[in-house]
Design a protein around this motif. Sequence first.
Motif, mmCIF file in Angstrom:
data_model
loop_
_atom_site.group_PDB
_atom_site.id
_atom_site.type_symbol
_atom_site.label_atom_id
_atom_site.label_comp_id
_atom_site.label_asym_id
_atom_site.label_seq_id
_atom_site.Cartn_x
_atom_site.Cartn_y
_atom_site.Cartn_z
ATOM 1 N N CYS A 29 -53.620 -47.425 25.778
ATOM 2 C CA CYS A 29 -53.138 -46.078 26.125
ATOM 3 C C CYS A 29 -53.530 -45.690 27.550
ATOM 4 O O CYS A 29 -52.957 -44.773 28.134
ATOM 5 N N SER A 66 -50.078 -50.736 32.993
ATOM 6 C CA SER A 66 -48.955 -51.527 32.486
ATOM 7 C C SER A 66 -49.369 -52.303 31.241
ATOM 8 O O SER A 66 -49.951 -53.389 31.343
ATOM 9 N N VAL A 124 -50.836 -44.094 19.154
ATOM 10 C CA VAL A 124 -49.478 -44.174 19.690
ATOM 11 C C VAL A 124 -48.771 -42.825 19.564
ATOM 12 O O VAL A 124 -49.341 -41.852 19.059
ATOM 13 N N GLU A 140 -49.933 -34.054 27.656
ATOM 14 C CA GLU A 140 -50.205 -35.335 28.321
ATOM 15 C C GLU A 140 -50.623 -35.235 29.793
ATOM 16 O O GLU A 140 -51.602 -35.880 30.197
ATOM 17 N N TYR A 164 -52.594 -42.035 28.023
ATOM 18 C CA TYR A 164 -51.238 -41.555 27.742
ATOM 19 C C TYR A 164 -51.092 -41.356 26.236
ATOM 20 O O TYR A 164 -51.385 -42.260 25.448
ATOM 21 N N THR A 203 -48.163 -40.579 24.621
ATOM 22 C CA THR A 203 -46.827 -40.804 24.069
ATOM 23 C C THR A 203 -46.366 -42.261 24.167
ATOM 24 O O THR A 203 -45.172 -42.548 24.109
ATOM 25 N N ARG A 204 -47.274 -43.190 24.284
ATOM 26 C CA ARG A 204 -46.881 -44.592 24.401
ATOM 27 C C ARG A 204 -46.464 -45.173 23.037
ATOM 28 O O ARG A 204 -47.117 -44.937 22.022
ATOM 29 N N GLU A 205 -45.402 -45.957 23.070
ATOM 30 C CA GLU A 205 -44.915 -46.643 21.872
ATOM 31 C C GLU A 205 -45.391 -48.101 21.935
ATOM 32 O O GLU A 205 -44.616 -49.043 22.079
ATOM 33 N N THR A 206 -46.684 -48.246 21.804
ATOM 34 C CA THR A 206 -47.334 -49.538 22.033
ATOM 35 C C THR A 206 -46.850 -50.628 21.087
ATOM 36 O O THR A 206 -46.833 -51.812 21.448
ATOM 37 N N GLU A 261 -44.195 -52.710 22.676
ATOM 38 C CA GLU A 261 -44.695 -53.691 23.648
ATOM 39 C C GLU A 261 -45.245 -54.921 22.937
ATOM 40 O O GLU A 261 -45.065 -56.056 23.390
#
Length: 244
Positions: free
Chosen positions: A148, A152, A176, A192, A203, A205-208, A211
């Motif tokens: 998070c 990158s 997430v 955020e 972060y 709002t990451r949709e890890t 990934e």
Amino acid sequence: MDVLVFVLQSILCLLTLPLHLLALLGFWQPIWRKYFPYLMAVLSRKTNQKIEGKKRNLFSQIKKLTGASGKVTLLELGCGTGANFEFYPAGCRVTCLDPNPHFEKFLTESMAKNKHLQYEKFLVAPGEDMSQVADESMDVVVCTLVLCTVQSPRKVLQEIQRVLRPGGIFFFWEHVAEPLGSWALLWQEVVEPTWKHIGDGCYLTRETWKELERAKFSDLQLEWQPSLIKWLPVGPHIMGMAVK
């Protein structure tokens, strides 16, 4: 919805204007990086109490990678205060990596309490550039509540795959984004910009999980878990393992 988020973000930024000004002028991060480990030491203890069973179950699978030597080479990425050390099985040779050098004091204390582990070294580096770690040199890579904060996640996962040996395992536990279209996600989007300064670049709002799926590990096992602290904007969690 986008307009509402912008308006609410602006109001919150105005209410926390001194924080944003300090960050803009470059004063906030050096100060906060020094004291952030103390906050994490407290939060990590509370978190471990809540999910102790799940962590023990997850990391117990490291034993499967023990070779004839009885040793496992383990890299913990974004190691923080060493909150995971107590859950690692005996025989792990642990290398720690974190971009914040102020965590080393806490790591030394954690290792002193966990004599069943062999402490190799502490590397100060970002997850996107682990050039100090050789190719295919690790049996295990661990990353908890780290993806998070990195710039990158994709580059970090590429580096993880590089340093893992074939058949090596990546263990993760990350928070997430809330479900798309939910009020909880809107709240995350509003908070955020301010939260990133408090959470050391975190972060919300990451949709890890996406990934992880794109990284194309040979096997990916993932479990969804609810948020640990309901009143915080930190959303649901994903926990699991990925095999190179």
